[in-house]
Design an enzyme around this catalytic site. Structure first.
Site, PDB file in Angstrom:
ATOM      1  N   ARG A  21     -30.346 -44.871  42.594  1.00  0.00           N
ATOM      2  CA  ARG A  21     -31.256 -43.825  42.125  1.00  0.00           C
ATOM      3  C   ARG A  21     -32.276 -44.369  41.144  1.00  0.00           C
ATOM      4  NH1 ARG A  21     -27.486 -38.479  41.065  1.00  0.00           N
ATOM      5  NH2 ARG A  21     -26.987 -38.093  43.257  1.00  0.00           N
ATOM      6  N   GLU A  33     -27.548 -45.253  51.406  1.00  0.00           N
ATOM      7  CA  GLU A  33     -27.281 -44.041  52.199  1.00  0.00           C
ATOM      8  C   GLU A  33     -26.309 -44.339  53.339  1.00  0.00           C
ATOM      9  OE1 GLU A  33     -27.789 -40.916  51.746  1.00  0.00           O
ATOM     10  OE2 GLU A  33     -28.701 -41.471  49.851  1.00  0.00           O
ATOM     11  N   THR A  39     -18.154 -42.884  52.745  1.00  0.00           N
ATOM     12  CA  THR A  39     -17.434 -43.616  51.701  1.00  0.00           C
ATOM     13  C   THR A  39     -17.652 -42.948  50.352  1.00  0.00           C
ATOM     14  OG1 THR A  39     -17.965 -45.601  52.965  1.00  0.00           O
ATOM     15  CG2 THR A  39     -17.147 -45.949  50.747  1.00  0.00           C
ATOM     16  N   LEU A  76     -14.797 -51.308  54.892  1.00  0.00           N
ATOM     17  CA  LEU A  76     -15.528 -50.046  54.678  1.00  0.00           C
ATOM     18  C   LEU A  76     -15.308 -49.045  55.806  1.00  0.00           C
ATOM     19  CD1 LEU A  76     -19.163 -50.531  53.319  1.00  0.00           C
ATOM     20  CD2 LEU A  76     -17.401 -49.012  52.469  1.00  0.00           C
ATOM     21  N   TYR A 116     -29.798 -36.885  59.008  1.00  0.00           N
ATOM     22  CA  TYR A 116     -29.466 -36.899  57.595  1.00  0.00           C
ATOM     23  C   TYR A 116     -30.090 -38.113  56.902  1.00  0.00           C
ATOM     24  CZ  TYR A 116     -27.059 -37.804  53.301  1.00  0.00           C
ATOM     25  OH  TYR A 116     -26.824 -38.091  51.991  1.00  0.00           O
ATOM     26  N   ASP A 134     -25.982 -32.586  53.285  1.00  0.00           N
ATOM     27  CA  ASP A 134     -24.678 -33.191  53.550  1.00  0.00           C
ATOM     28  C   ASP A 134     -23.611 -32.100  53.367  1.00  0.00           C
ATOM     29  OD1 ASP A 134     -24.383 -32.820  50.844  1.00  0.00           O
ATOM     30  OD2 ASP A 134     -24.120 -34.931  50.339  1.00  0.00           O
ATOM     31  N   CYS A 188     -19.910 -27.065  42.327  1.00  0.00           N
ATOM     32  CA  CYS A 188     -19.596 -26.127  43.412  1.00  0.00           C
ATOM     33  C   CYS A 188     -18.558 -26.776  44.337  1.00  0.00           C
ATOM     34  CB  CYS A 188     -20.870 -25.769  44.175  1.00  0.00           C
ATOM     35  SG  CYS A 188     -20.657 -24.368  45.269  1.00  0.00           S
ATOM     36  N   CYS A 198     -23.064 -23.577  36.444  1.00  0.00           N
ATOM     37  CA  CYS A 198     -23.997 -23.846  37.540  1.00  0.00           C
ATOM     38  C   CYS A 198     -25.389 -23.272  37.266  1.00  0.00           C
ATOM     39  CB  CYS A 198     -23.423 -23.247  38.828  1.00  0.00           C
ATOM     40  SG  CYS A 198     -24.456 -23.575  40.260  1.00  0.00           S
ATOM     41  N   CYS A 204     -27.049 -16.860  42.851  1.00  0.00           N
ATOM     42  CA  CYS A 204     -26.023 -17.086  43.865  1.00  0.00           C
ATOM     43  C   CYS A 204     -25.425 -15.756  44.350  1.00  0.00           C
ATOM     44  CB  CYS A 204     -24.935 -17.980  43.273  1.00  0.00           C
ATOM     45  SG  CYS A 204     -23.642 -18.360  44.452  1.00  0.00           S
ATOM     46  N   THR A 288      -9.745 -40.760  60.498  1.00  0.00           N
ATOM     47  CA  THR A 288     -10.161 -39.362  60.331  1.00  0.00           C
ATOM     48  C   THR A 288      -9.507 -38.471  61.381  1.00  0.00           C
ATOM     49  OG1 THR A 288     -12.295 -40.360  59.884  1.00  0.00           O
ATOM     50  CG2 THR A 288     -12.218 -37.965  59.888  1.00  0.00           C
TER      51      THR A 288
HETATM   52  S1  SF4 Z   1     -22.812 -20.211  41.259  1.00  0.00           S
HETATM   53 FE1  SF4 Z   1     -22.774 -20.347  43.470  1.00  0.00          FE
HETATM   54  S2  SF4 Z   1     -23.620 -22.361  43.913  1.00  0.00           S
HETATM   55 FE2  SF4 Z   1     -23.059 -22.350  41.772  1.00  0.00          FE
HETATM   56  S3  SF4 Z   1     -20.965 -23.142  41.684  1.00  0.00           S
HETATM   57 FE3  SF4 Z   1     -20.796 -20.934  41.838  1.00  0.00          FE
HETATM   58  S4  SF4 Z   1     -20.613 -20.558  44.008  1.00  0.00           S
HETATM   59 FE4  SF4 Z   1     -21.412 -22.614  43.795  1.00  0.00          FE
END
Ligand code: SF4
Length: 333
Positions: A21, A33, A39, A76, A116, A134, A188, A198, A204, A288
């Site tokens: 980053r 990526e 992983t 890996l 992706y 993702d 989340c 959050c 939300c 998997t």
């Molecule tokens: S507010 Fe919504 S997006 Fe944020 S952690 Fe809670 S459920 Fe997840």
């Protein structure tokens, strides 16, 4: 405040500092990526650093042998990723003069780059105005939208892609995408999301409905199967029999020792088809989609040595083996 702005503001204060980053180098971002596709970050970081040290740019990766690239990928898993990286580096040298294309619609033409990863590189390196989805992002989106459509079907994925592309339209996409991924993995979480921490709590819809625990919805349950294999340790005059696996399929392109899948009845009966075999040990390896039971025999004859490579035991470390085979080598040496 809009969803995208809340996420970016949160990311600037809370985003995880990770080596890939801190760069805008599209090559390094691409490698990270691909490593992180299957992983965990903790394991992937060490691989990333080793890989970049040995192959610092497209040219060095394209010029390396596939065996060496596989060696750096050893352990890996999902080895087609390493083969595709190598093939794509050659593509970049021949078709793009060693430069990474900037638009994700061009990036996606490279070998092994799907929807992706093309979007991820396009966003993180070049700020393409696209959302990157993702598993963590799917969970956040299904909860923010309070949407009970199964998230593992194409129609939902396509709809979410349109929604997230709309969210990111007028903001820098890299901090937005990094931010929503971090929220998914640290706040989340699948169970007990920490909504109080959050930045999306006010927007939300699942918080309003109290439905966080029921989202996301999935249509399929993964069916696991169990398979049984005999592995044969063949040692002659200090050399060990190994062979290269086909490019396609499990452990593609890596080396292994002779082995075969056996029926469950034969496994239960402990039958080995080589008369002068000696049973050594057995263990389970988890993939998997299935559990692999491996039983290792030392055998003196019966394997056609023309069909295998006989490698001095002290040179085995030059070859890339899957984790399970490395475990056998370590225990047998
Ligand atoms: S507010 Fe919504 S997006 Fe944020 S952690 Fe809670 S459920 Fe997840």
């Amino acid at each position: 405040m809009k969803i995208a702005e809340s996420i970016i503001e949160w990311y600037h204060l809370n985003g995880r500092p990770l080596p890939w980053r801190e760069t805008r180098d599209s090559y390094k971002i691409w490698i990270s990526e691909v490593i992180l596709q299957q992983t965990r970050i903790a394991q992937g970081t060490a691989y990333y650093q080793r890989f970049i040290e040995r192959f610092p740019d497209i040219e060095s990766l394209a010029g390396a042998s596939i065996d060496e690239v596989m060696k750096y990928w050893e352990g890996l898993g999902y080895y087609s990723r390493a083969r595709n990286l190598h093939a794509a580096a050659i593509q970049l040298m021949t078709l793009y003069n060693g430069n990474f294309p900037e638009d994700y619609r061009e990036i996606i033409k490279l070998k092994g780059l799907g929807r992706y990863s093309a979007r991820a590189v396009g966003s993180f390196a070049f700020d393409n105005p696209v959302g990157v989805i993702d598993g963590n992002v799917l969970r956040v989106m299904s909860r923010v939208l309070n949407d009970f459509s199964p998230v593992d079907i194409t129609a939902t994925l396509n709809r979410y892609q349109e929604i997230i592309d709309e969210w990111v339209k007028n903001v820098p996409s890299a901090p937005f995408n990094h931010g929503i991924m971090d929220i998914g993995s640290t706040i989340c979480t699948p169970t007990k999301p920490a909504c109080i921490l959050c930045p999306l709590e006010k927007d939300c819809l699942s918080v309003k409905a109290g439905s966080q625990a029921f989202l996301p919805v999935k249509s399929k349950k993964l069916q696991r199967e169990t398979r049984y294999f005999h592995f044969y340790w063949v040692e002659k005059n200090g050399s060990i029999a190994i062979l290269r696996r086909p490019e396609k399929g499990i452990w593609g392109g890596l080396y292994e020792i002779p082995n075969e899948e056996v029926r469950h009845e034969n496994w239960e009966a402990g039958i080995c088809r080589y008369p002068d075999s000696e049973k050594k040990f057995e263990f389970k390896h988890v993939f998997t989609h299935f559990d692999m039971h491996l039983r290792v025999f030392s055998i003196k004859s019966g394997i056609d040595t023309d069909s295998v490579l006989c490698i001095p035991a002290n040179e085995l470390k030059k070859y890339a083996f899957p984790k399970a085979v490395n475990k056998i080598i370590q225990r047998m040496q």
